[in-house]
Design an enzyme around this catalytic site. Structure first.
Site, PDB file in Angstrom:
ATOM      1  CB  CYS A  44     -13.561  27.392  -2.845  1.00  0.00           C
ATOM      2  SG  CYS A  44     -14.489  26.771  -1.213  1.00  0.00           S
ATOM      3  CD  GLU A 104     -15.735  30.426  -3.622  1.00  0.00           C
ATOM      4  OE1 GLU A 104     -16.178  29.932  -4.630  1.00  0.00           O
ATOM      5  OE2 GLU A 104     -15.598  30.083  -2.678  1.00  0.00           O
ATOM      6  CE  LYS A 141     -14.980  26.689  -6.686  1.00  0.00           C
ATOM      7  NZ  LYS A 141     -15.676  27.207  -5.629  1.00  0.00           N
TER       8      LYS A 141
END
Length: 286
Positions: free
Chosen positions: A145, A41, A111
């Site tokens: 994540c 990330e 995200k």
């Protein structure tokens, strides 16, 4: 085919330096036979920015300068890669992942689930529909994540046909159980390959924990980082194992299919926004 994950030490704000490290690592994994290589990330920019204004100068458009260089590398090496980066579109900064191959950008993901941590305190939440992309015969879904803590996200990608879900991460201390258990769970409950690649090193007081891993459709760990240092993971995968959802453990006596056996009509509560589900006082039996 073989896949690879590169656990690297990203330098905050050093975009050119990080990009060259990524390309060098991609040359190494491709020489070892990797079809697709995953990086962490925010691998291009670093993660622990203290404001949107501080982070924005290190964000790029997609396609943009970095993806152009990575496209050239993928064309030269005949490979595919997924990297995390900050994406700039208009006034918005997104925490994104991008899939790149010999022909250029194949797809991107912004995200969806943002923790109160690092640059995610200032980025715009992703709101594009989940998608699965073709990387030379490998169907790839992307998350980032914190997304792995929400099983609905992986299930969506599975329903869309993913063979492999990739998760670039920046796991800090406190995320050890996510690294050790969630990745295997997401793989086995969906019958897919799941690869999570964390960064290593220290950034503004956070010592990242490593623990990158690759899991197979039965939840077995195929490869796991043994240290918090720079490390490369490899695993051989068979896409047909991910596409066959019906397991005959004892033919005629013990067979399961975690997609066909779902009961969507029983999951209504999952579609309710936070705070609108049935209050505890109204539950049967109180």
């Amino acid at each position: 085919m073989k896949i690879a994950g590169v656990q690297i030490d990203v330098q905050l704000g050093e975009v050119d330096q990080n990009l060259q490290m990524i390309i060098k690592s991609l040359e190494e994994t491709t020489a070892a036979g990797a079809h697709l290589t995953l990086f962490p990330e925010c691998a291009l920019s670093g993660y622990c920015f203290e404001s949107r204004d501080e982070a924005a100068p290190f964000a790029q458009s997609i396609p943009g300068p970095a993806t152009d260089q990575l496209t050239e590398a993928c064309r030269r090496l005949d490979c595919f890669t997924v990297i995390g980066l900050l994406e700039l579109e208009g006034n918005d900064v997104y925490n994104s992942a991008v899939l790149i191959g010999p022909e250029g950008v194949i797809g991107k993901y912004r995200k969806v689930h943002l923790p109160y941590l690092g640059v995610d305190r200032y980025t715009t939440p992703g709101n594009d529909p989940y998608q699965v992309f073709n990387a030379g015969g490998l169907r790839v879904g992307m998350q980032i994540c914190y997304d792995a803590s929400f099983p609905e996200a992986t299930r969506c990608l599975t329903m869309l046909g993913a063979d492999l879900v990739v998760l670039p991460t920046n796991w800090p201390p406190g995320a050890e159980t996510t690294a050790d258990y969630c990745i295997n769970s997401r793989a086995v409950e969906n019958g897919i390959y799941f690869m999570a690649v964390n960064r290593c090193g220290r950034e503004r007081g956070f010592q990242f924990i490593g623990r990158s891993s690759i899991c197979d459709p039965f939840g077995k760990t195929l490869a796991k980082a043994e240290t918090r240092d720079v490390e490369i993971l490899y695993a051989e995968i068979d896409v047909e194992r991910a596409r066959n959802k019906r397991y005959q453990r004892v033919p005629g006596k013990h067979e399961i299919d975690r997609l066909a056996d779902r009961r969507p009509e029983m999951y209504i509560a999952l579609t309710q926004p936070h705070g609108l589900s049935t209050p505890h006082a109204e539950l049967k039996g109180k």
